[in-house]
Design a protein around this motif. Structure first.
Motif, PDB file in Angstrom:
ATOM      1  N   SER A  20       0.792  -1.231   0.000  1.00 30.34           N
ATOM      2  CA  SER A  20       0.000   0.000   0.000  1.00 30.34           C
ATOM      3  C   SER A  20       0.821   1.276   0.000  1.00 30.34           C
ATOM      4  O   SER A  20       0.289   2.364  -0.196  1.00 30.34           O
ATOM      5  CB  SER A  20      -0.981   0.009   1.186  1.00 30.34           C
ATOM      6  N   SER A  21       2.138   1.177   0.209  1.00 29.65           N
ATOM      7  CA  SER A  21       2.968   2.386   0.182  1.00 29.65           C
ATOM      8  C   SER A  21       4.406   2.037  -0.137  1.00 29.65           C
ATOM      9  O   SER A  21       4.783   0.860  -0.193  1.00 29.65           O
ATOM     10  CB  SER A  21       2.903   3.115   1.537  1.00 29.65           C
ATOM     11  N   GLY A  22       5.208   3.075  -0.343  1.00 29.17           N
ATOM     12  CA  GLY A  22       6.651   2.901  -0.457  1.00 29.17           C
ATOM     13  C   GLY A  22       7.082   1.921  -1.527  1.00 29.17           C
ATOM     14  O   GLY A  22       6.606   1.943  -2.669  1.00 29.17           O
ATOM     15  N   LEU A  25       4.306  -0.469  -3.070  1.00 31.35           N
ATOM     16  CA  LEU A  25       3.409   0.204  -4.008  1.00 31.35           C
ATOM     17  C   LEU A  25       4.121   0.496  -5.323  1.00 31.35           C
ATOM     18  O   LEU A  25       3.586   0.230  -6.408  1.00 31.35           O
ATOM     19  CB  LEU A  25       2.883   1.501  -3.380  1.00 31.35           C
ATOM     20  N   GLU A  47      -5.429   3.082   2.898  1.00 30.39           N
ATOM     21  CA  GLU A  47      -4.203   3.184   2.101  1.00 30.39           C
ATOM     22  C   GLU A  47      -4.205   2.197   0.932  1.00 30.39           C
ATOM     23  O   GLU A  47      -3.726   2.507  -0.152  1.00 30.39           O
ATOM     24  CB  GLU A  47      -2.965   2.936   2.976  1.00 30.39           C
ATOM     25  N   GLU A  50      -6.317   3.624  -1.798  1.00 32.67           N
ATOM     26  CA  GLU A  50      -5.588   4.700  -2.484  1.00 32.67           C
ATOM     27  C   GLU A  50      -4.501   4.119  -3.396  1.00 32.67           C
ATOM     28  O   GLU A  50      -4.268   4.631  -4.505  1.00 32.67           O
ATOM     29  CB  GLU A  50      -4.967   5.653  -1.448  1.00 32.67           C
ATOM     30  N   ALA A  51      -3.867   3.062  -2.931  1.00 31.81           N
ATOM     31  CA  ALA A  51      -2.828   2.403  -3.737  1.00 31.81           C
ATOM     32  C   ALA A  51      -3.423   1.839  -5.020  1.00 31.81           C
ATOM     33  O   ALA A  51      -2.858   1.985  -6.109  1.00 31.81           O
ATOM     34  CB  ALA A  51      -2.159   1.292  -2.929  1.00 31.81           C
ATOM     35  N   THR A 190      10.868   6.875   1.480  1.00 26.44           N
ATOM     36  CA  THR A 190       9.477   6.428   1.621  1.00 26.44           C
ATOM     37  C   THR A 190       8.904   7.033   2.896  1.00 26.44           C
ATOM     38  O   THR A 190       9.645   7.543   3.738  1.00 26.44           O
ATOM     39  CB  THR A 190       9.370   4.889   1.728  1.00 26.44           C
ATOM     40  N   PRO A 191       7.577   6.942   3.068  1.00 26.66           N
ATOM     41  CA  PRO A 191       6.971   7.489   4.295  1.00 26.66           C
ATOM     42  C   PRO A 191       7.389   6.747   5.566  1.00 26.66           C
ATOM     43  O   PRO A 191       7.209   7.261   6.665  1.00 26.66           O
ATOM     44  CB  PRO A 191       5.462   7.309   4.054  1.00 26.66           C
TER      45      PRO A 191
END
Length: 255
Positions: A20-22, A25, A47, A50-51, A190-191
């Motif tokens: 979902s992130s970084g 994703l 998340e 959104e991804a 990344t976050p």
């Protein structure tokens, strides 16, 4: 199906944990650009949605925590129902919080090993019945698997365990021609540095600046630079590569 000659993963089915992130994703998006259908999993539904919107097409989301075996069972039930098999697995979900040896808690240790070691172990084990012979498994380790990182000893040890999984599983899965490699990022922009390590925004900025001084290239990597390397390990371009640890670290752990 678009079998464009330029697509390295045309028609492949890929599963990405921590998608979902970084890094997860960016890699899931790259897989889709290369022609794959991806199933991404992560713990936070918002998340994940959104991804999926960012990836746009050929993506399925399943909410789940890799350290919970019932969540993994649910993930693979969805994969089986929708696609019937797996060609590529990117076991990427991981956690790393800062905790000095002298003050680290049992909860810190357990969370680190539950996600990074137990989670990766059962993510791969439970994928095997769906895996196509000749497929590719990529595990996210870290440059910390060979470095001494004060304050991150549980994390670094967990990532060294992941590095060893790639070696053992290369041997266990060779008769099925399933390649297993680990990929070790250096510090990536990344976050996660701000959201999961336990650092304040200011500390995270200082840490990022500190990392940059330890990297020959003088900067943190971009998630897309990791995604390119993982796509290579996922594709037939790396057909004679198995059991390795591919460092994508700007030279940080190499010199």
């Amino acid at each position: 199906m678009n079998n464009h000659s330029g697509q390295k993963l045309a028609g492949k089915i890929a599963v990405v944990t921590g998608g979902s992130s970084g890094i997860g994703l960016a890699t899931a998006k790259r897989f889709v650009e290369e022609g794959a259908h991806v199933v991404i999993t992560g713990r936070r539904e918002k998340e994940l949605k959104e991804a999926a919107a960012f990836i746009k097409t050929n993506v399925t989301t399943v909410v789940g925590d890799v350290s919970r075996l019932e969540d993994l069972d649910r993930l693979y039930a969805v994969v089986k129902e929708k696609h019937g098999h797996i060609d590529i697995l990117f076991a990427n979900a991981g956690a790393g919080t800062i905790a000095p040896l002298a003050t680290a808690t049992e909860a810190h240790f357990d969370q680190t090993f539950d996600v990074n070691v137990k989670g990766v172990f059962f993510t791969v084990q439970k994928a095997l019945p769906l895996f196509k012979d000749g497929g590719s498994i990529i595990l996210t380790s870290s440059v910390s698997n060979v470095l001494g990182l004060p304050g991150f000893s549980a994390y670094a040890a967990s990532k060294a365990a992941v590095r060893n999984f790639a070696r053992a599983w290369t041997m266990e899965l060779k008769d099925r021609r399933i390649r297993v490699n680990s990929m070790s990022p250096g510090p990536i922009d990344t976050p996660a540095l701000e959201t999961t390590t336990g650092l304040t925004a200011e500390q995270a900025r200082q840490a990022a600046a500190q990392f940059a001084t330890q990297i020959p290239m003088g900067r943190r990597g971009e998630p897309e630079e990791i995604a390119t390397a993982v796509a290579f390990l996922a594709s037939d371009e790396s057909s004679y590569i198995t059991g390795i640890d591919l460092a994508v670290d700007g030279g940080m752990a190499q010199v």
